[in-house]
Design an enzyme around this catalytic site. Structure first.
Site, PDB file in Angstrom:
ATOM      1  N   ASP A 477       8.359   9.866   7.308  1.00 22.95           N
ATOM      2  CA  ASP A 477       7.959   8.474   7.509  1.00 22.95           C
ATOM      3  C   ASP A 477       6.904   8.354   8.611  1.00 22.95           C
ATOM      4  O   ASP A 477       6.752   9.235   9.455  1.00 22.95           O
ATOM      5  CB  ASP A 477       9.187   7.633   7.865  1.00 22.95           C
ATOM      6  CG  ASP A 477       9.037   6.175   7.461  1.00 22.95           C
ATOM      7  OD1 ASP A 477       7.952   5.806   6.950  1.00 22.95           O
ATOM      8  OD2 ASP A 477       9.994   5.404   7.637  1.00 22.95           O
ATOM      9  N   GLU A 480       0.915   7.164  10.701  1.00 25.97           N
ATOM     10  CA  GLU A 480      -0.367   6.449  10.628  1.00 25.97           C
ATOM     11  C   GLU A 480      -0.918   6.066  12.007  1.00 25.97           C
ATOM     12  O   GLU A 480      -1.987   5.487  12.098  1.00 25.97           O
ATOM     13  CB  GLU A 480      -0.212   5.158   9.803  1.00 25.97           C
ATOM     14  CG  GLU A 480       0.340   5.357   8.416  1.00 25.97           C
ATOM     15  CD  GLU A 480       1.854   5.176   8.344  1.00 25.97           C
ATOM     16  OE1 GLU A 480       2.397   5.162   7.229  1.00 25.97           O
ATOM     17  OE2 GLU A 480       2.493   5.047   9.420  1.00 25.97           O
ATOM     18  N   ASP A 541       6.113  -0.161   2.522  1.00 23.67           N
ATOM     19  CA  ASP A 541       7.077  -1.245   2.728  1.00 23.67           C
ATOM     20  C   ASP A 541       6.657  -2.509   1.971  1.00 23.67           C
ATOM     21  O   ASP A 541       6.077  -3.435   2.540  1.00 23.67           O
ATOM     22  CB  ASP A 541       7.220  -1.542   4.217  1.00 23.67           C
ATOM     23  CG  ASP A 541       7.745  -0.337   4.983  1.00 23.67           C
ATOM     24  OD1 ASP A 541       8.331   0.549   4.346  1.00 23.67           O
ATOM     25  OD2 ASP A 541       7.566  -0.285   6.204  1.00 23.67           O
TER      26      ASP A 541
END
Length: 799
Positions: A477, A480, A541
């Site tokens: 996860d 970024e 998401d």
């Protein structure tokens, strides 16, 4: 209610929003931490100096190396009838002493030939004193050069190279590089200042900018766009599918949703409907203006001080094959990964994990993976690679027991460590994190520096310990937010490392997984070019809405057109509890994706909705599990050819003009067409490419063109290409329990069709086998069985 009370309530509401992580998101186009860097702004700043590529001043055809003269320009303003106009104009030098610097520099240009379809063009804006010897983005670190595949000839005013698939012309003055296909059709060309003499719109040709703020330079590679040309790709972009007329900022970002212009998975690659693709071989921020400002100009604004561009000639399949030959094809994931993944945010204990496994079997929801998200540590979100002892008394035994029942375990983790994390002191002591210019941390958190081999070794040891306990796969996860101004072990700043961070992160997890488990598999959110080598990635998401469901498809199709074979998304959306009617329609869409996971705000488990929903979810899941031989074979072929499992129609039908216009349906593999229901309806308009198509559920037959088609019992439209024998397997509750020794080839054939083909790949097989069946009375017979002694093949004509 009094005015003062209303104000107090509003203040409390706003305070709650600020405190809630679910409500927080990065405001777009604001100068805040990790805001995407739009390089195009530097090319619009009249304080900067510009250098236009003007003429080829030297060239050696044998080596493909030469020099380009650049002319100096600045923007000049002029007021005209109450409008302020701004246009580039020739500029005198402003350096002192004048004897030391070139007014019109002559700088290196090079052309290479990677294959008979792939051309590499390199230009620089200045000397390169620290050239990169190997590139993480290229599968072998370097690109091959095969000039022998292209025949050279001298032409009037320049040079020409020809292969069996295309032609490249290099014209000396004005300097142009023109790329043609084998028929002589111009695909694209560099743009020179003289190409804009017929317009009042100030447009930059192929050039570079020198910033007056710090004297740094960036390249602006300008190429032509032709009328009706369409552009696709650029990674997992959720905006309109065709990028023509858009400005795309390629900067890895926590997009906080899937209905805005930023991307978790930008990829510096795109393809054109004219028959070519382009890979911008850079990790700096890149902004591409695909005719948004000037409709005939494709402006690639590259943060780097050189331009390294690969052009691929051919139809979409050719382009994807060539691009993934260069940057890597996806590894083939294990069979169980194609099963259903059950998750929510989050299961907090061993008891919850065991209970959900028990209920999955109780309610007969075929499942292969249970995912534990952010709550398996002592403190939710505080990732220290240790199960919370109080809530997971024997995690090793739990995973062993789950595996016996056909469940693999996936664990969440991330590469950021808060100061309260027990690992924080060790990370700082061993210098494993990205630093700032002073040697401190750019953020309060420690961000693992994956450009440091010692960091990778430390990190992989943490994952290995969990693999030893029984974990099967990790959720990779975030990734970024690598600091743009950070100083990395590689010696480069975040300007060059930020976009590479997801690739380094993906690689670190995938390689330890391969070493310890024998397969390459991750579940990642962020990417850069080359990340497709390390499947798989999911769509971020998403909101729980019809619009998000539709955007998710566009993002997945765009990522597939950027070299990624495997992709998934959170079925039902992520951000809030999924409305039942949305979840009901989203579930079959997920089941017809390469990988499928239900995840997000609870509840996610289908038995926690209505009885009707549970039955509908089960039917969709059963459909996928019975189709597993088809899915598995298509996955193998996709991984070998660099094709996406979820394909835009034009990948298979490039000569069908209608196929280039459709973005709300797709091909699942080569033979199944899928049209999800994005609204609460029972039918929808569906475009069918050439040929005959048979409804998978209702068995109705359709010809090519537009049709209004009703969904079947499972709320989705699924059609099979005429002449397809779809391999099916008996339903099992996990892939572990599937019996591959008995397969049924369900033949989808119209009355006039006399033969059909199936593609089958067995779990222990070496290659995809094509099986032909021929019509014999009221059924079809298998012509030959390559799996003789391993698998029996029964046929069934679907009518």
């Amino acid at each position: 209610m009094k005015n003062s009370q209303l104000k107090a309530l509003f203040s409390l509401f706003m305070f709650g929003l600020l405190l809630s992580p679910k409500a927080s998101a990065q405001i777009q186009n604001a100068d805040v931490l990790n805001a995407p860097i739009d390089i195009s702004k530097d090319f619009q700043n009249y304080l900067n100096t510009f250098y236009f590529a003007d003429e080829l001043t030297g060239f050696d055809p044998a080596t493909g190396k030469g020099t380009i003269k650049y002319l100096r320009y600045n923007y000049k303003t002029r007021q005209a009838f109450n409008n302020m106009m701004m246009k580039p104009d020739v500029e005198k030098p402003n350096e002192f002493p004048t004897t030391e610097y070139d007014v019109s520099p002559e700088l290196p240009f090079e052309i290479q030939f990677v294959s008979d379809r792939t051309i590499r063009i390199k230009t620089t804006s200045g000397p390169q004193f620290h050239p990169q010897k190997e590139s993480l983005m290229l599968v072998n670190g370097v690109a091959p050069n095969h000039p022998e595949l292209w025949k050279y000839s001298k032409i009037e005013g320049g040079h020409k190279y020809t292969s069996k698939h295309g032609v490249v012309e290099i014209l000396s003055k004005p300097w142009h590089v023109k790329i043609y296909d084998e028929t002589g059709k111009l695909l694209t060309s560099t743009l020179h200042d003289s190409d804009f003499k017929n317009t009042y719109t100030p447009t930059l040709p192929f050039s570079y900018v020198r910033r007056n703020s710090d004297y740094s330079r960036s390249m602006g590679a300008a190429f032509s766009l032709e009328p009706d040309e369409k552009i696709f790709g650029c990674g997992e972009s959720f905006t309109q599918f065709n990028k023509r007329g858009q400005k795309v900022v390629l900067w890895t970002d926590d997009a906080n949703g899937i209905q805005n212009e930023t991307m978790y998975k930008p990829i510096p690659f795109y393809m054109s409907s004219r028959g070519y693709g382009v890979f911008m071989h850079h990790s700096t921020p890149i902004t591409v203006d695909f005719g948004k400002y000037f409709s005939s100009a494709n402006e690639m604004y590259i943060g780097d001080d050189e331009a390294d561009l690969f052009f691929f000639i051919g139809e979409p399949k050719d382009v994807l094959d060539q691009y993934t030959d260069l940057t890597g094809k996806a590894a083939m994931p294990p069979l169980w990964s194609f099963g259903f993944w059950m998750s929510r945010i989050t299961y907090f204990s061993e008891k919850e994990g065991r209970d959900v496994a028990k209920d999955l079997r109780k309610y007969k929801i075929p499942t292969d993976v249970i995912h534990f998200d952010t709550g398996w540590f002592d403190v939710d979100w505080r990732n220290n690679y240790e199960f919370a002892k109080a809530r997971f008394p024997d995690a090793t035994k739990m995973m062993s027991d789950l595996k016996k029942d056909g469940f693999e375990v996936c664990l969440w983790q991330l590469p950021y460590f808060t100061p309260k994390n027990t690992l924080f002191p060790e990370i700082m002591e061993k210098n494993l994190a990205v630093r700032d210019r002073k040697g401190n941390l750019p953020y309060e958190d420690a961000v693992l520096d994956f450009s440091n081999p010692e960091t990778v070794t430390w990190y992989q040891a943490k994952l290995k310990k969990l693999f030893d306990q029984g974990v099967s796969v990790f959720k990779v996860d975030f990734g970024e937010a690598a600091p743009p101004d950070g100083i990395y072990h590689s010696g480069r700043t975040g300007f060059y490392e930020h976009n590479l961070y997801p690739l380094r992160y993906n690689k670190a997890v995938a390689e330890i997984t391969q070493k310890e488990k024998g397969y390459t598999l991750i579940w990642a959110r962020s990417t850069w070019a080359g990340s497709q080598r390390y499947p798989l990635h999911w769509g971020g998401d998403s909101e729980t809405s019809n619009g998000a469901m539709s955007a998710e498809l566009r993002g997945g199709l765009s990522l597939g057109l950027s070299g990624f074979s495997f992709w998934s998304h959170d079925v039902g959306g992520f951000a809030t509890k999924s409305p039942e009617n949305l979840y009901r329609r989203w579930a079959p869409f997920g089941m017809f994706t390469s990988h499928v996971r239900s995840h997000g705000e609870p509840p996610r488990e289908p038995w926690l909705y209505s009885k009707d929903f549970l039955e509908g979810f089960r039917k969709a899941d059963n459909m996928r599990y019975e189709l597993m031989p088809y899915i598995y074979a298509q996955a193998k072929e996709s991984s070998q050819k660099g094709l996406p499992m979820m394909r835009a129609l034009f990948v298979e039908y490039p000569n069908d003009p209608g196929a280039w216009l459709v973005d709300n349906e797709y091909l699942f593999g080569s033979s199944i067409l899928v049209a999800p229901l994005f609204e609460e309806v029972t039918e929808r308009d569906v475009y069918l490419p050439e040929g005959t198509w048979i409804d998978y559920q209702t068995k109705k037959v359709y010809q090519s063109g537009w049709h209004k088609i009703k969904a079947g019992e499972v709320p989705i439209v699924v059609l099979v290409k005429d002449g397809t024998a779809l391999p099916h397997i008996a339903l099992a509750q996990s892939t572990k329990d599937m019996d591959w020794s008995k397969l049924t080839l369900k033949v989808y054939a119209s009355d006039k069709t006399t033969s059909a083909t199936a593609k089958v790949f067995l779990p222990d097989g070496d290659a995809v086998q094509e099986i032909k069946v021929t019509k014999n009375g009221n059924n079809f017979d298998v012509t030959s069985n390559p799996f003789q002694g391993k698998t029996t093949l029964k046929t069934e004509w679907v009518k």
